[in-house]
Design a protein around this motif. Structure first.
Motif, PDB file in Angstrom:
ATOM      1  N   ASP A  78      -7.027   1.163   5.313  1.00  0.00           N
ATOM      2  CA  ASP A  78      -6.197   0.142   5.949  1.00  0.00           C
ATOM      3  C   ASP A  78      -6.948  -0.522   7.103  1.00  0.00           C
ATOM      4  OD1 ASP A  78      -3.893  -1.347   6.263  1.00  0.00           O
ATOM      5  OD2 ASP A  78      -2.987   0.070   7.668  1.00  0.00           O
ATOM      6  N   GLU A  79      -6.852  -1.853   7.176  1.00  0.00           N
ATOM      7  CA  GLU A  79      -7.462  -2.654   8.250  1.00  0.00           C
ATOM      8  C   GLU A  79      -8.928  -2.265   8.469  1.00  0.00           C
ATOM      9  OE1 GLU A  79      -6.163  -5.197   9.006  1.00  0.00           O
ATOM     10  OE2 GLU A  79      -4.005  -5.054   9.137  1.00  0.00           O
ATOM     11  N   ARG A  82       0.695   4.638   9.758  1.00  0.00           N
ATOM     12  CA  ARG A  82       1.603   3.523   9.471  1.00  0.00           C
ATOM     13  C   ARG A  82       1.939   3.448   7.987  1.00  0.00           C
ATOM     14  NH1 ARG A  82       3.613  -1.081  11.615  1.00  0.00           N
ATOM     15  NH2 ARG A  82       3.861  -2.876  10.235  1.00  0.00           N
ATOM     16  N   VAL A  83       0.900   3.411   7.140  1.00  0.00           N
ATOM     17  CA  VAL A  83       1.141   3.379   5.698  1.00  0.00           C
ATOM     18  C   VAL A  83       1.806   4.677   5.259  1.00  0.00           C
ATOM     19  CG1 VAL A  83       0.028   3.343   3.430  1.00  0.00           C
ATOM     20  CG2 VAL A  83      -0.718   1.762   5.215  1.00  0.00           C
ATOM     21  N   TRP A  84       1.345   5.808   5.814  1.00  0.00           N
ATOM     22  CA  TRP A  84       1.886   7.103   5.417  1.00  0.00           C
ATOM     23  C   TRP A  84       3.377   7.209   5.762  1.00  0.00           C
ATOM     24  CZ3 TRP A  84       3.963  11.430   7.906  1.00  0.00           C
ATOM     25  CH2 TRP A  84       4.013  12.599   7.150  1.00  0.00           C
ATOM     26  N   LEU A  85       3.767   6.784   6.948  1.00  0.00           N
ATOM     27  CA  LEU A  85       5.169   6.858   7.356  1.00  0.00           C
ATOM     28  C   LEU A  85       6.039   5.912   6.532  1.00  0.00           C
ATOM     29  CD1 LEU A  85       4.799   7.123  11.234  1.00  0.00           C
ATOM     30  CD2 LEU A  85       5.681   8.887   9.687  1.00  0.00           C
ATOM     31  N   ASP A  86       5.507   4.718   6.244  1.00  0.00           N
ATOM     32  CA  ASP A  86       6.261   3.799   5.384  1.00  0.00           C
ATOM     33  C   ASP A  86       6.440   4.393   3.987  1.00  0.00           C
ATOM     34  OD1 ASP A  86       6.548   1.996   7.390  1.00  0.00           O
ATOM     35  OD2 ASP A  86       5.312   0.415   6.504  1.00  0.00           O
ATOM     36  N   VAL A 118      -3.796  11.759  -2.413  1.00  0.00           N
ATOM     37  CA  VAL A 118      -3.780  10.355  -1.979  1.00  0.00           C
ATOM     38  C   VAL A 118      -4.077  10.326  -0.485  1.00  0.00           C
ATOM     39  CG1 VAL A 118      -2.406   8.262  -1.729  1.00  0.00           C
ATOM     40  CG2 VAL A 118      -2.138   9.697  -3.775  1.00  0.00           C
ATOM     41  N   GLU A 119      -5.099   9.579  -0.111  1.00  0.00           N
ATOM     42  CA  GLU A 119      -5.518   9.485   1.288  1.00  0.00           C
ATOM     43  C   GLU A 119      -5.166   8.109   1.845  1.00  0.00           C
ATOM     44  OE1 GLU A 119      -6.555  12.168   2.497  1.00  0.00           O
ATOM     45  OE2 GLU A 119      -7.924  13.253   1.174  1.00  0.00           O
ATOM     46  N   CYS A 120      -4.456   8.092   2.980  1.00  0.00           N
ATOM     47  CA  CYS A 120      -4.171   6.849   3.695  1.00  0.00           C
ATOM     48  C   CYS A 120      -5.080   6.821   4.915  1.00  0.00           C
ATOM     49  CB  CYS A 120      -2.708   6.779   4.117  1.00  0.00           C
ATOM     50  SG  CYS A 120      -1.549   6.826   2.734  1.00  0.00           S
ATOM     51  N   ALA A 121      -6.220   6.146   4.810  1.00  0.00           N
ATOM     52  CA  ALA A 121      -7.252   6.213   5.844  1.00  0.00           C
ATOM     53  C   ALA A 121      -7.262   4.960   6.699  1.00  0.00           C
ATOM     54  CB  ALA A 121      -8.621   6.410   5.198  1.00  0.00           C
ATOM     55  N   MET A 144       0.816  -1.208   0.000  1.00  0.00           N
ATOM     56  CA  MET A 144       0.000   0.000   0.000  1.00  0.00           C
ATOM     57  C   MET A 144       0.856   1.266   0.000  1.00  0.00           C
ATOM     58  SD  MET A 144      -3.118  -0.923  -0.270  1.00  0.00           S
ATOM     59  CE  MET A 144      -2.566  -2.370  -1.201  1.00  0.00           C
ATOM     60  N   SER A 145       2.001   1.217   0.676  1.00  0.00           N
ATOM     61  CA  SER A 145       2.896   2.382   0.670  1.00  0.00           C
ATOM     62  C   SER A 145       3.401   2.659  -0.732  1.00  0.00           C
ATOM     63  CB  SER A 145       4.072   2.130   1.621  1.00  0.00           C
ATOM     64  OG  SER A 145       3.623   1.956   2.949  1.00  0.00           O
TER      65      SER A 145
END
Length: 602
Positions: free
Chosen positions: A232-233, A176-180, A164-167, A134-135
Motif C-alpha cells: 500500500d502507498e 489501514r487495509v487490514w482493519l478495513d 495474505v500480507e498487507c504491507a 485492496m481490502s
C-alpha cells in the motif's frame, strides 16, 4: 466502489452490449469512447492484442471469463462498504475496476489454469477507492482464491494455510487495509462463516493461515510463503526492501500475486516506486522487453495536460467519469484543494495537489537544494573522456569530505575554464562491507558505480584514507592537473591533511558554518542555472546532489545537509566540491558572478 453507477449498455454503445466487461472497457478506451491517459490506453491495447494471440505457443495464456466473473461476484455478492454514505451496502464494481480486476484474475495459463500475472502495479489518484478494493482482495485471498483449468470450476484447488500480507511503510498505514478487511469480513455473513476474525488476528476457520499487517518494523518478514501481497502507498517507501523480501517468498504457492497500489510521490529522484514506475512506463511503450507476467495500470495526467483544467482530471480519477453522488462530491473536494493550493501559493499544498489529486510525480521536496533544476544539471554533463580532455593540464582546487571512515567519503575537484565556466568532478570512497549493506538495505548501487569507475570500494570495514591520497596523486600525474590547494572539512581530517602538506600540497581548512559555506553553495547553484558549469556525468555525484537538503538561517544564509544525520542518502561528493569552490571562486584574476551582477538569493 459506489452504488448507482452508469453502465455502458446497448443504448449507448450497441456493438459492445454482449461483450465481457473487461473487453468492453478496453474497447471503449482504445476507441476514445472513454477519456484516458497514454498509460491506460497502452494497458487497454495490450489486453486487446493479447486476446488475439491467446493460447498460442509463444503466448500460452488465455482469458478465462469464469475466473474474471468469479472476482466480480466476490465483491458484488460478499463484500460490503465499511465507511462513507454506502456503509453496509454491497459493493458494486465500476467499469474501470472490472477491467483491472478482470485482467489480473481472468488471464490464466492455458493448461494449468494458474494465474498469468505474478505482479500488478496500479496507480491512481486519492479518493478512487484503492483501500476498499485492496481490502476486498485481501479477503478473497483468504477465502476464495483458487486454481482450476480454464472453464472447469469443478476442479478447484485452494491453498492450505493461506497467507495474505498487507504491507506498508509503517504499522499505522499497514493496518489501514487490514482493519478495513477485518470490518468488511465482520459485515458479511458469507465471509464471517469462513474466517475467524478477532481483534488481533484473522485466519481461515478450516485452512488456517493468516491475514496480517506488515511494515518495515515487523520481524520475520521473510519467513512466510505469501499467496497475496498488498503493497500500500508504495511511493512512501524509502527503499524496496519489503517488496524484494516478500517477492522472494514466491514460488512456494500455486499462484502468488503481489499487488502494488499507490499514488504519485514527492521524491522522484530517490523513490523505489518512481524507479518501478519509470521502468514500467518504458515497458508499456515498448522501449524495453515486455514482462508478460506483470500487469500495469497507471492513471495520471499526460505530459502536456494542464492540471488546472478540470476536463482532464478524470484521467487520474476514473471515478469522475461515473456520474453519481460520490463522484460529484469527489469533484467538489478536488476543486476545493486546487483552489486552496494555488490561491495561497503554498508549495507544499501545490505538491500535495499534484501528487495526490492528479497523480503527477514531483521531483523534490520543498527544501531540496536543487529543487526543480536537476534536469538542468544533468543536461550540463559530458562524457568522461570529453571532460578529461577539457581539463587536462589545468589548475584545480581539490576539496575533501572525509565524513565517517565507515561510510562514504569523497574528494572533489573544481577547475576554472577560460570561457568563464567552471568544471567539476568528484570521486567516492567506501568500505566494501558498507557498500554491500547499502546495496541490500537501501538499493544504492555502489558496486555498479565502482565497476564503472565513479567510486572506489576499499577492503575491510573502514576506509583507509591512503586511497584518497593515492587518487589525488594519480589524477595529478596522469591528467597533469596542478593542485593549487586542498580544501578540507576539519572534522577528522587533521592528521590526514598534515600528511598531504608534508608531500608538498597547500592545505586550507574550510570551516563548515553558514558564514563560510553560504556564498559558494549559492554560487554553485547559480552556475547550474546559468549553464556555466560542466561535469563528467557521474551518477554518484548526481545522486548526492539530488539528496542534498538546504538549511537556511534567519539571515538567508544556507548550507547543505542530509535529511537526517543517519540517512543513507549521502551528499559527500557535492560537499567536497563546495569545499573546493570556497577557494576557487575567489582565486586571483577571476571575478565571482556575485561581484559582476546582481544575483537573487535562491
Amino acid at each position: 466502489m459506489v452504488r448507482k453507477i452508469r453502465m455502458v449498455t446497448s443504448s449507448t454503445n450497441p456493438e459492445w452490449a454482449n461483450v465481457h466487461p473487461t473487453h468492453r472497457y478496453a474497447a471503449e478506451i482504445v476507441s476514445g469512447f472513454r477519456l484516458s491517459c497514454e498509460q491506460e490506453r497502452l494497458s487497454a491495447e495490450r489486453h486487446l492484442k493479447d486476446l488475439k494471440r491467446q493460447g498460442t505457443e509463444e503466448f500460452p495464456f488465455v482469458f478465462d471469463e469464469s475466473r474474471a466473473y468469479r472476482i466480480f461476484d466476490w465483491f458484488e455478492h460478499c463484500c460490503r462498504h465499511v465507511r462513507g454514505p454506502f456503509s453496509g451496502e454491497l459493493i458494486e464494481l465500476l467499469p474501470f475496476q472490472k477491467f483491472d480486476l478482470g485482467c489480473i484474475f481472468g488471464w490464466v495459463h492455458k493448461d494449468s489454469g494458474k494465474r498469468r500475472f505474478k505482479r500488478a502495479f496500479n496507480m491512481r489518484a486519492r479518493g478512487n477507492v484503492k483501500s476498499t478494493e485492496m481490502s476486498g482482495l485481501a479477503l478473497y485471498g483468504m477465502c476464495g482464491d483458487c486454481v482450476y483449468p480454464p472453464g472447469n470450476p469443478a476442479f478447484k484447488r485452494y491453498e492450505e494455510s493461506p497467507e495474505v500480507e498487507c504491507a506498508a511503510v509503517d504499522k499505522q498505514q499497514a493496518k489501514r487495509v487490514w482493519l478495513d478487511a477485518q470490518k468488511m469480513g465482520e459485515a458479511s455473513p458469507d465471509i464471517l462463516k469462513r474466517l475467524r476474525i478477532k481483534r488481533t488476528y484473522v485466519e481461515h476457520a478450516k485452512r488456517g493461515g493468516w491475514l496480517r499487517p506488515l511494515s518495515k518494523d515487523t520481524k520475520n518478514k521473510d519467513s512466510g510463503a505469501p499467496c497475496i501481497v498488498i503493497i500500500d502507498e508504495y511511493h512512501a517507501h524509502a527503499n524496496s526492501e519489503i517488496v524484494d523480501v516478500l517477492f522472494s517468498g514466491f514460488g512456494k504457492r500455486l499462484q502468488s500475486l503481489m499487488l502494488i497500489i499507490s499514488t504519485a510521490g514527492k521524491d522522484a529522484e530517490n523513490s523505489p516506486c518512481k524507479k518501478e514506475y519509470d521502468s514500467l512506463t518504458k515497458m508499456m511503450r515498448g522501449e524495453i522487453e515486455m514482462d508478460e507476467e506483470y500487469f500495469v495500470m497507471i492513471r495520471e495526467l499526460d505530459k502536456n495536460d494542464d492540471p488546472h483544467n478540470e476536463s482532464v482530471w478524470p484521467k487520474a480519477n476514473p471515478i469522475l467519469q461515473e456520474k453519481n453522488e460520490y463522484s460529484l462530491e469527489l469533484l467538489r473536494q478536488i476543486r476545493a484543494e486546487h483552489k486552496t493550493a494555488y490561491n495561497t501559493g503554498d508549495p507544499a499544498k501545490i505538491r500535495e495537489f499534484l501528487t495526490k489529486r492528479v497523480n503527477l510525480w514531483q521531483a523534490d521536496s520543498e527544501n531540496k537544494y536543487m529543487s526543480g533544476i536537476m534536469d538542468k544539471w544533468k543536461a550540463l554533463g559530458v562524457s568522461r573522456d570529453a571532460f578529461l580532455t577539457l581539463v587536462h593540464g589545468l589548475d584545480s582546487w581539490a576539496g575533501i569530505d572525509l565524513s565517517k571512515s565507515t561510510d562514504l567519503t569523497a574528494d572533489g575537484f573544481v577547475f576554472k575554464l577560460d570561457d568563464g565556466r567552471y568544471a567539476v568532478t568528484a570521486h567516492g570512497f567506501m568500505p566494501a562491507e558498507t557498500a554491500t549493506k547499502h546495496e541490500h538495505s537501501d538499493r544504492v548501487p555502489y558496486k555498479s558505480w565502482a565497476k564503472d569507475g565513479w567510486c572506489t570500494l576499499t577492503e575491510g570495514s573502514v576506509t583507509d584514507y591512503k586511497y584518497i591520497k593515492s587518487h589525488i596523486k594519480t589524477q595529478e600525474s596522469e591528467q597533469k592537473w596542478n593542485i593549487v590547494e586542498i580544501c578540507y572539512d576539519p572534522y577528522n581530517a587533521t592528521h590526514f591533511t598534515q600528511d598531504l602538506e608534508d608531500d608538498g600540497y597547500e592545505r586550507i581548512e574550510i570551516r563548515q558554518g553558514v558564514q563560510t559555506l553560504s556564498e559558494p553553495t549559492k554560487f554553485f547553484r547559480e552556475l547550474v542555472l546559468k549553464g556555466l558549469i560542466v561535469h563528467d556525468g557521474s551518477p554518484l555525484l548526481t545522486w548526492c546532489l539530488s539528496n542534498a537538503i538546504e538549511i537556511t538561517d534567519n539571515n538567508g544564509n544556507i548550507k547543505l545537509s542530509k535529511k537526517h544525520k543517519d540517512d543513507s542518502q549521502r551528499i559527500d561528493l557535492v560537499a567536497a566540491i563546495i569545499n573546493a569552490m570556497v577557494r576557487a571562486m575567489v582565486a586571483k584574476d577571476t571575478k565571482s558572478i556575485y561581484e559582476t551582477q546582481e544575483i537573487r538569493a535562491i
